[in-house]
Design an enzyme around this catalytic site. Structure first.
Site, mmCIF file in Angstrom:
data_model
loop_
_atom_site.group_PDB
_atom_site.id
_atom_site.type_symbol
_atom_site.label_atom_id
_atom_site.label_comp_id
_atom_site.label_asym_id
_atom_site.label_seq_id
_atom_site.Cartn_x
_atom_site.Cartn_y
_atom_site.Cartn_z
ATOM 1 N N LYS A 80 -26.700 -34.567 -11.074
ATOM 2 C CA LYS A 80 -26.762 -34.058 -12.457
ATOM 3 C C LYS A 80 -27.645 -32.812 -12.478
ATOM 4 C CE LYS A 80 -27.704 -35.676 -17.209
ATOM 5 N NZ LYS A 80 -28.193 -36.795 -18.049
ATOM 6 N N SER A 161 -25.235 -37.946 -22.113
ATOM 7 C CA SER A 161 -25.236 -36.593 -21.574
ATOM 8 C C SER A 161 -24.745 -36.502 -20.132
ATOM 9 C CB SER A 161 -26.647 -36.026 -21.646
ATOM 10 O OG SER A 161 -27.516 -36.730 -20.773
ATOM 11 N N SER A 185 -27.688 -42.106 -21.978
ATOM 12 C CA SER A 185 -26.969 -41.036 -21.290
ATOM 13 C C SER A 185 -26.379 -41.413 -19.937
ATOM 14 C CB SER A 185 -27.887 -39.822 -21.105
ATOM 15 O OG SER A 185 -27.971 -39.098 -22.302
#
Lengths: 495, 499
Positions: A80, A161, A185
């Site tokens: 990420k 997210s 997330s």
């Protein structure tokens, strides 16, 4: 032989160690999938095929030399883009950090590389991890690989997210990816894309080198296709880090070795407050199915109460923006990232221009909310009150865990929605976190595992919440669901 | 101090001044409060900046145990309550010297609570003290430094200080005159330097004071105060109080109102000027730093801090008076600076050893010599104890020679001058120059006889009752003996001869 990109983390690790295939072959196969999907899915902000190959080549060389291999030797993963990676652009999906290349490596990513993993690229996300659909990224939204069965090709949200992570894992662009979870997330995108993801106890994974959103909530965790893979990844990611003052000084358990789907003697709590009025029928049915599966695994099911649940979302949307408003003050155009210096501008004007140009609308909204709730005259009514409610929510869980070992609830109130469907109404978007936020506020380990598909062929997830430090209990309950759900659906390739 | 109440005589009557100080003291530690970067003064700009200090993305603060320890020791030294549970808060504002966009400080739960120190205004009477309350000591990060004179359109930023640990020591508004404010700051500095928690180098910015001043009619409630920032010497603090109090009296007496504001002291003019008013004050949006857990101290840690404290100035002064028999004034002078006390104690130990006496037996001699001979001699050379060419061992050798009667006090003066000029050690100089005093009664008797014979008129006057002339005969005899006669023997023989 199965296609290499269909293999799980455990299978790749074992295959590389056993000599069934070379790590470099695995890296090449995933690199190819990444490249082929990038235009359609936009899961990565930057790809680093050379990094994946380099790491794999080292593993192959180590194996040939008879050296011991790490826990993730030969496994290429997605990272990420919230984790600082030395020498590779790190943006938090924000224009304000575009072009920023750290001179340091986050603790979690370093742990993964030390375990023998390689990096396929930096995964897209909601800007500064603020969002539930990936639509707030400054680098364009990620498109879910999933589509509805009814022929509607409207692009769907991969969740957020960690939407780049969820899309990439479910589309077989990587066998596992890192995520971070502040209010859901990891769990919500995992649920939206039919994969597993665990947010460990707050403090298990070091926050050092992760771009901060809300420090008291942020926690890294893995996303992968199986519970076992999550356990393997988490073992590599977790560990005490003296560079993070909130890091847990505890040994990392052997979670993979401890996996056990037999829940006899365990109690599963089902909180009545999560059964909302007007709850999606398919979500409710999936939850009931999950309860039945855990009974089948030998657990006793008990009804519990978490009375402050309905205050969790407003509490979260005070605390998280408050911390964010301060955490994001460092993006000021002075030392790194974007600088917008209009002609003749003074310092204050440079700050204003840089931050106006660099932050997206959702980030600005949360900075404004956070600044407001911390302001003189409002602080007690908002921030202090929210901290008190946070304590009450944590106490709810403490009491509940006197009656049960894990808690089972849905991960999200619905399956994936279409891109654009909720982006006009922030409140509706925030409501997507309603089931995931309480565990975040209490710092508890929580995991989403796929439970099945809804009527439109979209995945639904179930969430297991555990006691502090009891990731093992969470993983085991997740494994019991996984083995009964027999979820093998995957998105049909259209990209 | 009660005998000299400080009042400003205004046109409309008397005014009382009320003063409180917030002193920022840089904690003595090798590394910063929340990072591993070094803290030494005078490094190249931006040479001591870690990723944390520069607020790079994802960097986290980790408290430095040594800084906490120093603040706790300081708290114990001022008899303060140590808060076993304290917490760091963020003070949010944007400025170029503040990379994080917030300063990590302690607003709500400081590390150290209520304490006090005693100040004396009269050097001659250190026992006449006034207690000044200290509200709290909290620990916080320093900011970086901006340089505006390096470039025509830009300012330069040096982050070496960014993140350095400061103690903010907040007094109660207990001071009532410039002298009290000065004495408080000086005493605080002395204590910090004894404890070793701050080097007290005010010219290097290690210690600076925000001076809160208000005026009122005696007995009335507090007036509106102003805060003058970053005043960096005892003298300037006194000047700030003096100027600011008189300015406020002028404002009030001409019908105006004192505005609550932040002011700056200008050392060149000795005046203060407005920096920003309360209306421009920032809303700092303090809240607990979520990167840091609350600070919880164990009893063991606090006891360890207590055990590590040295003898503090007041205790030392009392011991000098009671155990060593020094006068209050001398004890005060010798304990005012930790270096002086250290030097004195070393001198004392070595003198006692060299003379084969107990310390208490040579303490007065050593103290008198240090204060009235040595300080003056060093002063003439523009030196201090730190830079003295004569160390305490060499000085002890000299004092031992006086103590055992080898040389007289006046010869010792000459010997010291030669020592300071680098002409050798005390014994060596005495030997080389033949300065040993003699107790040889034969030689001294001869000299006495000659002096009395040469001054027959004065002998007559002496015998006629002018006893003050005795000193004259002593002086003449000593002169005849080139200073080397044992003064006691001279006295005895003169008395005998003069009958």
């Amino acid at each position: 032989m199965t296609e290499l990109t269909e293999l799980t983390v455990a299978e790749i690790r074992d295959g590389v160690a056993g000599g069934a295939f070379k790590a470099v072959e695995v890296a090449e196969a995933f690199n190819a999938n990444v490249a082929a999907a990038q235009a359609a899915l936009n899961a990565f902000i930057v790809t680093t095929p050379y990094k994946a190959i380099e790491a794999a080549a080292r593993v192959d060389a180590d194996r040939a030399a008879g050296k011991a291999l790490g826990k993730l030797a030969g496994v290429p993963i997605g990272m990420k883009d919230l984790f600082a990676t030395k020498g590779v652009q790190t943006t938090a999906a924000s224009h304000i950090l575009e072009g920023f290349t750290p001179e340091y490596e986050s603790t979690v990513s370093r742990n993964l590389w030390n375990a023998g993993a390689g990096m396929l690229g930096k995964l897209n996300l909601d800007q500064f991890a603020m969002g539930s659909s990936n639509e707030t990224s400054a680098f364009g939204n990620v498109v879910s690989p999933w589509r509805r069965w009814d022929g509607d090709t409207a692009p769907l949200a991969p969740g957020g997210s960690s939407g780049g992570s969820s899309a990439a894992v479910s589309a077989r662009l990587c066998p596992a990816a890192t995520g971070t979870d502040t209010g859901g997330s990891i769990r919500q995108p995992a649920a939206f894309t039919g994969i597993s993801g665990i947010k460990p106890t707050y403090g298990r994974c070091s926050r050092w080198g992760i771009v901060a959103f809300a420090s008291s909530l942020d926690q890294a965790g893995p996303m992968a296709r199986t519970v076992r893979d999550c356990a393997i990844m988490l073992e590599a990611m977790a560990g005490f880090d003296p560079k993070d003052a909130t890091s847990l000084d505890l040994p990392v358990p052997a979670w993979e070795a401890g996996l056990n789907p037999d829940l006899r003697g365990k109690k599963v709590g089902v909180p009545r407050e999560y059964r909302l009025d007007g709850m999606d029928g398919e979500v409710a049915a999936s939850w009931d199915q999950g309860i039945a599966w855990l009974k089948d695994a030998g657990a006793e099911v008990v009804e519990i109460s978490l009375p402050h649940t309905r205050y969790a979302l407003p509490t979260y949307y005070i605390i998280a923006p408050a911390e964010a408003s301060s955490n994001l003050a460092r993006y000021d155009g002075v030392r790194y990232g974007l600088r917008d210096l209009p002609d003749g501008a003074n310092l204050q004007e440079m700050y204003a221009a840089t931050r106006a140009a660099g932050f997206g609308a959702e980030v600005k909204r949360r900075i404004l909310i956070g600044t407001y709730v911390l302001s003189a005259g409002f602080y007690d009514a908002y921030y202090t009150q929210a901290q008190k409610v946070r304590t009450l929510i944590a106490r709810d869980f403490e009491k509940a865990f006197e009656q049960c070992d894990v808690i089972l609830v849905p991960t999200t109130p619905s399956a994936a929605f279409a891109l654009g469907e909720k982006s006009a109404d922030p409140l509706e978007m925030y409501l997507n976190d309603v089931f995931s936020v309480p565990a975040s506020l209490a710092g508890l380990p929580a995991m989403s595992v796929p439970a099945g598909l809804n009527g439109q062929g979209l995945p639904l997830g179930l969430q297991v919440i555990g006691r502090p430090f009891d990731e093992q209990g969470v993983l085991n309950a997740g494994l019991a669901i996984e083995s009964r759900a027999a979820f093998h659906a995957k998105p049909e390739k259209w990209w | 101090m009660t005998d000299s109440v400080y009042r400003i005589q205004g046109a409309t009557g008397e005014w009382e001044v009320v003063i409180g100080l917030e002193v920022h003291a840089q904690v003595t530690s090798n590394s910063k409060l929340f990072s591993g970067a070094a803290t030494a003064f005078g490094a190249e700009p931006n040479a001591q900046v870690s990723l944390v200090d520069a607020a790079m993305p994802g960097m986290l603060p980790v408290p430095n145990r040594e800084c906490i320890r120093q603040a706790v020791r300081t708290g114990l030294a001022i008899d303060a309550q140590i808060n076993k549970w304290s917490r760091f808060d963020r003070k949010n504002y944007f400025y170029a010297d503040l990379p994080q966009g917030y300063q990590i400080s302690q607003l709500y739960h400081p590390l150290v609570g209520e304490g006090a120190i005693d100040i004396a205004l009269d050097d001659k009477d250190p026992e006449n003290t006034k207690r000044i309350g200290i509200e709290r000591i909290h620990v916080e990060q320093d900011a970086g430094k901006l340089m505006h004179d390096q470039h025509p359109t830009m300012s330069y930023v040096d982050l070496n200080r960014s993140g350095v640990a400061l103690m903010e020591i907040v007094s109660r508004p207990d001071m009532r005159s410039p002298a009290e404010a000065g004495a408080y700051l000086a005493k605080l500095r002395t204590i910090l330097r004894y404890v070793g928690s701050c080097d007290g180098n005010m010219d290097q910015g290690s210690m600076r004071a925000d001076v809160n001043v208000s005026v009122r009619r005696p007995g009335e409630p507090f007036g509106t105060r102003t805060e003058t920032k970053n005043v960096n010497s005892v003298r300037f603090v006194m000047a700030t109080v003096e100027h600011e109090a008189n300015r406020q009296v002028d404002v009030l007496e001409s019908g105006g109102k004192v505005v609550q504001e932040t002011r700056l002291f200008d050392p060149d003019s000795g005046t203060t000027r407005s920096m920003r008013s309360k209306e421009d004050a920032h809303d700092y949006r303090y809240f607990p730093d979520p990167d840091l857990l609350p600070l919880e101290l164990t009893d063991d840690f606090i006891e360890e801090c207590r055990a590590s404290l040295p003898e503090l100035p007041d205790a030392k002064r009392h011991r000098y008076e009671n155990a060593l028999g020094l006068a209050a004034y001398a004890a005060g002078v010798l304990t005012a600076e930790v270096e002086t006390a250290r030097w004195f104690e070393a001198l004392l130990a070595e003198t006692a050893k060299a003379a084969g006496k107990r310390e208490a037996e040579v303490a007065k001699q050593a103290s008198n010599w240090l204060i009235s001979e040595f300080f003056g001699a060093l002063n003439k050379l523009g030196k201090t104890l730190d830079t003295s060419p004569v160390g305490h061992e060499a000085a002890a050798e000299l004092l031992a020679l006086v103590a055992d009667g080898t040389i007289s006090g006046s010869i010792a003066k000459q010997v010291l001058e030669k020592m300071l000029a680098g002409e050798g050690g005390a014994a060596e100089i005495v030997e080389r120059e033949g300065l040993k005093q003699t107790s040889d009664t034969g030689a001294i008797e001869a000299a006495v006889a000659k002096v009395l014979a040469d001054n027959a008129d004065k002998v007559e006057q002496y015998k006629g009752g002018k006893e003050a002339l005795f000193g004259f005969f002593v002086g003449q005899t000593m002169k005849a003996m080139q200073g080397k006669a044992n003064p006691q023997v001279v006295n005895e023989l003169l008395k005998k001869a003069l009958g």
